[in-house]
Design a protein around this motif. Structure first.
Motif, short mmCIF file in Angstrom:
data_model
loop_
_atom_site.label_atom_id
_atom_site.label_comp_id
_atom_site.label_asym_id
_atom_site.label_seq_id
_atom_site.Cartn_x
_atom_site.Cartn_y
_atom_site.Cartn_z
N ASN A 29 19.23 8.60 7.55
CA ASN A 29 19.45 9.78 8.10
C ASN A 29 18.82 9.93 9.64
O ASN A 29 19.22 10.64 10.54
N MET A 30 17.90 8.98 9.97
CA MET A 30 17.28 9.07 11.34
C MET A 30 17.44 8.01 11.96
O MET A 30 17.34 6.69 11.55
N ARG A 31 17.82 8.37 13.30
CA ARG A 31 18.38 7.12 14.31
C ARG A 31 17.18 6.89 15.29
O ARG A 31 16.62 7.73 15.81
N PHE A 32 16.68 5.58 15.34
CA PHE A 32 15.49 4.95 15.99
C PHE A 32 15.89 4.03 17.00
O PHE A 32 16.92 3.35 16.72
N ARG A 33 15.36 4.06 18.14
CA ARG A 33 15.77 3.06 19.30
C ARG A 33 14.30 2.76 19.66
O ARG A 33 13.54 3.35 20.07
N MET A 38 15.09 -8.70 5.57
CA MET A 38 16.50 -8.71 5.80
C MET A 38 17.04 -7.26 6.10
O MET A 38 16.51 -6.59 5.26
N ILE A 39 17.62 -7.08 7.15
CA ILE A 39 18.13 -6.07 7.49
C ILE A 39 19.59 -5.78 7.24
O ILE A 39 20.50 -6.45 7.85
N TYR A 40 20.01 -4.62 6.62
CA TYR A 40 21.37 -4.49 6.41
C TYR A 40 22.07 -3.19 7.31
O TYR A 40 21.18 -2.37 7.30
N PRO A 41 23.22 -3.17 7.35
CA PRO A 41 24.06 -1.79 7.56
C PRO A 41 23.70 -0.85 6.52
O PRO A 41 23.60 -1.43 5.34
N GLY A 91 21.02 -0.37 12.96
CA GLY A 91 21.96 0.91 13.85
C GLY A 91 23.31 0.14 14.05
O GLY A 91 23.54 -1.15 13.87
N ASN A 92 23.98 1.00 14.76
CA ASN A 92 25.38 0.27 15.49
C ASN A 92 25.26 -0.35 16.69
O ASN A 92 26.27 -0.91 17.19
N LYS A 93 23.94 -0.29 17.40
CA LYS A 93 23.77 -1.23 18.40
C LYS A 93 22.48 -1.98 18.19
O LYS A 93 21.78 -1.76 17.33
N GLU A 126 23.78 -4.41 0.56
CA GLU A 126 22.58 -4.85 0.50
C GLU A 126 22.91 -6.34 -0.16
O GLU A 126 23.98 -6.84 -0.33
N PHE A 127 21.78 -6.96 -0.55
CA PHE A 127 21.90 -8.45 -0.98
C PHE A 127 22.82 -8.48 -2.33
O PHE A 127 22.79 -7.64 -3.04
N PRO A 128 23.84 -9.27 -2.65
CA PRO A 128 23.93 -10.76 -1.89
C PRO A 128 24.83 -10.61 -0.77
O PRO A 128 25.20 -11.83 -0.23
N LYS A 129 25.10 -9.78 -0.27
CA LYS A 129 25.87 -9.64 1.16
C LYS A 129 25.06 -10.49 2.28
O LYS A 129 23.87 -10.07 2.14
N LYS A 130 25.84 -10.87 3.35
CA LYS A 130 24.86 -11.33 4.51
C LYS A 130 24.36 -10.23 5.23
O LYS A 130 24.92 -9.16 5.59
N PRO A 131 23.09 -10.48 5.67
CA PRO A 131 22.26 -9.35 6.16
C PRO A 131 22.75 -9.26 7.74
O PRO A 131 23.18 -10.50 8.26
N SER A 132 22.77 -8.29 8.46
CA SER A 132 23.12 -8.08 9.70
C SER A 132 21.94 -8.65 10.78
O SER A 132 22.16 -8.77 11.90
N LYS A 133 20.94 -8.63 10.05
CA LYS A 133 19.73 -9.15 11.03
C LYS A 133 18.67 -9.93 10.02
O LYS A 133 18.62 -9.23 8.99
N VAL A 134 18.07 -11.06 10.33
CA VAL A 134 16.89 -11.46 9.63
C VAL A 134 15.85 -11.63 10.63
O VAL A 134 16.08 -11.95 11.70
N MET A 135 14.77 -11.11 10.29
CA MET A 135 13.56 -11.26 11.20
C MET A 135 12.30 -11.57 10.33
O MET A 135 12.35 -11.64 9.21
#
Length: 396
Positions: free
Chosen positions: A352-356, A287-290, A341-343, A294-303
């Motif tokens: 603190n580290m932004r990856f693409r 589960m990936i969150y902004p 991330g935001n996109k 964190e849980f129990p909120k809905k994740p922004s991505k499930v993979m």
């Protein structure tokens, strides 16, 4: 009866062959009296225990004994009782595989700790077990560790006979050009990368059986045994959990529509979220969150937890970008925090580290930012803030 256990122990240790020495072997403080090794099915926990015995004791040294709780003998007898007999005859180290098959395993382990002061117990359990949160009696006495599937580094070492060492994320970000120059003369990572993504995470690819069939069987066991047994869920809900898992897998890495999923498997939104959490604990999902959520909120991505699972479930419609992002998250997951991330295809690591994650072939279409690290696939080398994605497979 003890004789039979010693005979089995000697046979198993003698015939154990760990082709790659796992890093965890040196990370564990073996002086601790109670050591728990958690990990998903198929990652090699049994081999790990037997390898420890092989490295530290003579095969016929009765100070060390491996037992598996699958043995029906333990149905009528607790492990504490058995450990007492072993201890009485000079036993020092008891290796217990699949401890959760014992109904009151945590109380039994506490009893062993209190009654036999010179006995060390190393036990394995499912990744679904919440060792300390749900078993306060073990809180102060158990040191818990995670055994993971093979990293890309371990896979390459195994396939090529090299002894490449792991690097920290900091070392990779600072010195990736230098590190790559030390690896490329000996091996071409690109030659092995697709093989790893398809079948390199679980050590059973070494067995001469159909890997995908074996992995599907393992995934079924994770849901049927690990989740149902350990979370004490009634059997009638199994089909709902499996259906949910399949739907999430087929949808690919994205934000789950919890209401739709709840409707599809005929249950409540809260239950869907709990099931997703169980599947995450079983190392079937991530589960990936902004940042900050964190849980129990809905994740922004499930993979899916690793790319091998993707090929086993729906080999027909896999997007290359999804596979690469799954590899990225899985590689960093051991020691780092990964947030959305935001996109799309952007991730924040350790706050603190932004990856693409991007394809090296689309370089000209991407406007490069100095505050972003570009983890690029389809490339063996990198430059400055552009690193080859495969190198993150050398983090452990």
């Amino acid at each position: 009866m003890m004789e039979a256990f010693f005979r089995t122990h000697a046979y198993l240790v003698e015939h154990t062959n760990a082709p790659v020495r796992r890093l965890l072997m040196d990370e564990i403080d073996w002086n601790d009296r109670m050591i728990g090794i958690k990990g998903t099915r198929g990652v090699g926990k049994t081999t790990f225990l037997l390898q420890y015995a092989k490295e530290n004791f003579d095969i016929y040294d009765r100070k060390c004994l491996y037992v598996n709780m699958n043995n029906f003998y333990f149905q009528g007898r607790g492990i504490a009782d058995f450990a007492g007999e072993f201890y009485k005859h000079g036993g020092k180290v008891l290796l217990v595989d699949q401890i959760f098959k014992e109904t009151d395993w945590s109380c039994q382990l506490r009893k062993c700790h209190d009654l036999y002061p010179d006995l060390k117990i190393v036990f394995t359990g499912s990744s679904v077990m919440r060792l300390k949160e749900e078993n306060p009696e073990l809180n102060s006495i158990v040191k818990s560790y995670n055994l993971r599937g093979f990293s890309f580094r371990e896979f390459i070492n195994l396939q090529t006979g090299n002894q490449f060492k792991p690097y920290t994320l900091d070392e990779i970000l600072r010195n990736h050009e230098h590190i790559v120059r030390q690896i490329l003369p000996y091996v071409s990572p690109a030659k092995y990368f697709q093989g790893y993504l398809h079948h390199g995470f679980y050590p059973f690819f070494l067995e001469h059986r159909n890997y995908s069939e074996n992995l599907l069987k393992t995934m079924n066991m994770m849901t049927e045994v690990d989740i149902l047994l350990i979370k004490q869920i009634e059997l009638k809900y199994l089909t709902k959990i499996k259906k949910l898992f399949y739907q999430l897998a087929v949808e690919g890495p994205k934000a789950p529509n919890i209401s739709q999923l709840a409707h599809d498997i005929e249950t409540s939104r809260a239950t869907v979220m709990n099931y997703i959490k169980y599947l995450t604990d079983a190392r079937l999902l991530n589960m990936i969150y902004p940042c900050g959520q964190e849980f129990p909120k809905k994740p922004s991505k499930v993979m899916l937890h690793n790319s091998n699972l993707m090929y086993a479930i729906y080999p027909i419609e896999i997007k290359r970008q999804d596979v690469m992002e799954t590899f990225f998250v899985n590689s960093l997951w051991k020691d780092h925090k990964v947030n959305q991330g935001n996109k799309d295809s952007y991730y924040i690591v350790d706050d603190n580290m932004r990856f693409r994650i991007c394809d090296a072939y689309t370089k000209n279409k991407i406007r490069m930012n100095s505050d972003t690290i570009y983890a690029r696939y389809n490339s063996e080398i990198g430059k400055d803030n552009q690193i080859p994605l495969w190198l993150l497979g050398f983090l452990y």
